[in-house]
Enzyme design. Structure first.
Site, PDB file in Angstrom:
ATOM      1  N   ASP A  20       0.821  -1.209   0.000  1.00 25.91           N
ATOM      2  CA  ASP A  20       0.000   0.000   0.000  1.00 25.91           C
ATOM      3  C   ASP A  20       0.860   1.266   0.000  1.00 25.91           C
ATOM      4  OD1 ASP A  20      -2.339   1.426  -0.010  1.00 25.91           O
ATOM      5  OD2 ASP A  20      -2.791   1.157   2.118  1.00 25.91           O
ATOM      6  N   GLY A  23      -0.030   5.493  -4.366  1.00 21.29           N
ATOM      7  CA  GLY A  23      -0.641   6.771  -4.745  1.00 21.29           C
ATOM      8  C   GLY A  23      -0.017   7.925  -3.979  1.00 21.29           C
ATOM      9  N   SER A  65      -7.593  -5.447  -5.117  1.00 16.04           N
ATOM     10  CA  SER A  65      -8.697  -6.014  -4.340  1.00 16.04           C
ATOM     11  C   SER A  65     -10.014  -5.916  -5.106  1.00 16.04           C
ATOM     12  CB  SER A  65      -8.830  -5.279  -3.004  1.00 16.04           C
ATOM     13  OG  SER A  65      -9.372  -3.982  -3.224  1.00 16.04           O
ATOM     14  N   THR A  66     -10.995  -6.676  -4.669  1.00 16.49           N
ATOM     15  CA  THR A  66     -12.340  -6.584  -5.257  1.00 16.49           C
ATOM     16  C   THR A  66     -12.812  -5.128  -5.204  1.00 16.49           C
ATOM     17  OG1 THR A  66     -12.775  -8.786  -4.377  1.00 16.49           O
ATOM     18  CG2 THR A  66     -14.694  -7.509  -5.032  1.00 16.49           C
ATOM     19  N   GLU A  67     -12.532  -4.478  -4.092  1.00 16.92           N
ATOM     20  CA  GLU A  67     -12.973  -3.086  -3.903  1.00 16.92           C
ATOM     21  C   GLU A  67     -12.226  -2.120  -4.824  1.00 16.92           C
ATOM     22  OE1 GLU A  67     -12.293  -5.181  -1.321  1.00 16.92           O
ATOM     23  OE2 GLU A  67     -14.374  -5.453  -0.696  1.00 16.92           O
ATOM     24  N   ASN A  68     -11.033  -2.484  -5.265  1.00 15.76           N
ATOM     25  CA  ASN A  68     -10.264  -1.598  -6.149  1.00 15.76           C
ATOM     26  C   ASN A  68     -10.934  -1.408  -7.521  1.00 15.76           C
ATOM     27  OD1 ASN A  68      -7.030  -2.736  -4.876  1.00 15.76           O
ATOM     28  ND2 ASN A  68      -8.203  -0.914  -4.308  1.00 15.76           N
ATOM     29  N   ARG A 188       1.882  -4.840   6.293  1.00 17.28           N
ATOM     30  CA  ARG A 188       1.210  -3.797   5.502  1.00 17.28           C
ATOM     31  C   ARG A 188       2.058  -2.541   5.519  1.00 17.28           C
ATOM     32  NH1 ARG A 188      -5.044  -2.210   4.703  1.00 17.28           N
ATOM     33  NH2 ARG A 188      -4.666  -0.656   3.075  1.00 17.28           N
TER      34      ARG A 188
HETATM   35  C1  IPE Z   1      -5.620  -2.695  -0.237  1.00 15.02           C
HETATM   36  O1  IPE Z   1      -5.196  -1.391  -0.455  1.00 15.02           O
HETATM   37  C2  IPE Z   1      -5.578  -3.468  -1.498  1.00 15.02           C
HETATM   38  C3  IPE Z   1      -4.264  -3.656  -2.107  1.00 15.02           C
HETATM   39  C4  IPE Z   1      -3.123  -3.318  -1.608  1.00 15.02           C
HETATM   40  C5  IPE Z   1      -4.280  -4.303  -3.375  1.00 15.02           C
HETATM   41  P1  IPE Z   1      -6.224  -0.178  -0.561  1.00 15.02           P
HETATM   42  O2  IPE Z   1      -5.416   1.040  -0.638  1.00 15.02           O
HETATM   43  O3  IPE Z   1      -7.179  -0.423  -1.668  1.00 15.02           O
HETATM   44  O4  IPE Z   1      -6.989  -0.295   0.823  1.00 15.02           O
HETATM   45  P2  IPE Z   1      -7.993   0.677   1.570  1.00 15.02           P
HETATM   46  O5  IPE Z   1      -9.238   0.729   0.761  1.00 15.02           O
HETATM   47  O6  IPE Z   1      -7.339   1.989   1.718  1.00 15.02           O
HETATM   48  O7  IPE Z   1      -8.224   0.009   2.876  1.00 15.02           O
HETATM   49  C1  IPE Z   2      -1.589   0.242  -3.354  1.00 16.03           C
HETATM   50  O1  IPE Z   2      -1.366   1.613  -3.389  1.00 16.03           O
HETATM   51  C2  IPE Z   2      -1.827  -0.349  -4.712  1.00 16.03           C
HETATM   52  C3  IPE Z   2      -3.202  -0.768  -4.981  1.00 16.03           C
HETATM   53  C4  IPE Z   2      -4.195  -0.759  -4.125  1.00 16.03           C
HETATM   54  C5  IPE Z   2      -3.479  -1.245  -6.318  1.00 16.03           C
HETATM   55  P1  IPE Z   2      -2.574   2.645  -3.396  1.00 16.03           P
HETATM   56  O2  IPE Z   2      -2.952   2.893  -4.798  1.00 16.03           O
HETATM   57  O3  IPE Z   2      -3.672   2.185  -2.519  1.00 16.03           O
HETATM   58  O4  IPE Z   2      -1.869   3.923  -2.782  1.00 16.03           O
HETATM   59  P2  IPE Z   2      -2.480   4.946  -1.735  1.00 16.03           P
HETATM   60  O5  IPE Z   2      -2.997   4.138  -0.579  1.00 16.03           O
HETATM   61  O6  IPE Z   2      -3.568   5.684  -2.416  1.00 16.03           O
HETATM   62  O7  IPE Z   2      -1.331   5.816  -1.350  1.00 16.03           O
HETATM   63 MG    MG Z   3      -4.084   2.423  -0.557  1.00 16.24          MG
END
Ligand code: IPE
Ligand code: IPE
Ligand code: MG
Length: 249
Positions: A20, A23, A65-68, A188
């Site tokens: 994580d 972004g 993730s599914t939520e992504n 994490r």
């Molecule tokens: C969790 O990260 C999923 C992956 C790392 C693939 P997210 O960034 O999507 O999680 P939340 O939604 O902030 O908990």
């Molecule tokens: C994890 O990084 C990658 C995926 C969930 C695909 P994020 O994209 O969630 O990065 P942040 O949490 O927005 O910084």
């Molecule tokens: Mg994230």
């Protein structure tokens, strides 16, 4: 260096990582989010290599993730394109390190090229013996548990199993993670203190390790620190400290 301090006889067999912070890493640099995802690939390489070199047997990486799927279309598309490219480019690194690839998650949601690329890499690496790298793609633990429940219900309805046959072992064997031991250690990155629908059943007794390092900055040294921290913990599984044999301490 912390690598030398690691007790190789007490390594976790399976490490699971929520990668994580891509972004935020990009935002800090004034760049688009996808730049962070692109730079996360190096961390994937480092950690896979680091685990294989130590002798960790399984590494599960939560990649999508599914939520992504609810992210903006442009980010989802860019991530899928990056995934296809990365799997293609990294197959040689997997071969070099003797790493076998596997994937868990809802394949029906993934673009065709992505499934193709994945299947090819899984086929090419299938005889590798050092370690298995399991990509959690379009995965969520609740998705997996719902599917396993449907599967068990069907078998009970058909008379293949009795209600009394439903136990932890059967559930374990029905989840998509059935080929692998439960992770002893879950890491994490990025400072978020949550599980985000990852391996809920399998992490019932995992040791959890959180670091504020953002995923694109994650290197072998960080992995060693997490393993050392894991090795300093007492895993009691409900027992008292006195009940544990010396080798568990
Ligand atoms: C969790 O990260 C999923 C992956 C790392 C693939 P997210 O960034 O999507 O999680 P939340 O939604 O902030 O908990
Ligand atoms: C994890 O990084 C990658 C995926 C969930 C695909 P994020 O994209 O969630 O990065 P942040 O949490 O927005 O910084
Ligand atoms: Mg994230």
């Amino acid at each position: 260096m912390s690598k030398e301090k690691i007790d190789l006889d007490r390594l976790p067999q399976h490490i699971a990582i929520i990668m994580d912070g891509n972004g935020r890493w990009a935002k800090e640099k004034g760049r688009f989010r996808i730049f962070g995802h692109q730079n996360g690939v190096k961390a994937v390489r480092e950690v896979s290599e680091g685990c294989a070199e130590l002798g960790v047997k399984c590494l599960t990486l939560y990649a999508f993730s599914t939520e992504n799927w609810n992210r903006p279309r442009i980010e989802v598309n860019a991530l899928m394109t990056l995934l296809v490219k990365t799997i293609r480019n990294e197959t040689k690194t997997l071969m070099k390190n003797g790493i076998k690839l596997d994937a868990i998650g809802d394949r029906s949601m993934l673009p065709k090229e992505c499934v193709q690329e994945l299947d090819e890499a899984i086929e090419i690496t299938k005889n590798n013996k050092n370690m298995t790298l399991i990509l959690a793609l379009s995965y969520s633990a609740k998705w997996d548990i719902v599917n396993a429940t449907k599967n068990i219900a069907k078998r009970a309805k058909n008379g293949e199993i009795a209600i009394e046959d439903i136990n932890e072992e059967l559930i374990d064997n029905t989840l998509t993670t059935h080929n692998y031991p439960h992770p002893e250690l879950m890491i994490r990155t990025s400072g978020e203190l949550r599980i985000s629908n990852f391996l809920l059943w399998e992490m019932a007794y995992s040791e959890l390790y959180f670091t504020t390092v953002l995923w694109p900055d994650y290197r072998k040294e960080h992995l060693y620190e997490a393993i050392l921290d894991y090795q300093s913990r007492e895993r009691r599984f409900g027992k008292t400290s006195d009940q544990l044999s010396p080798e568990n301490k």
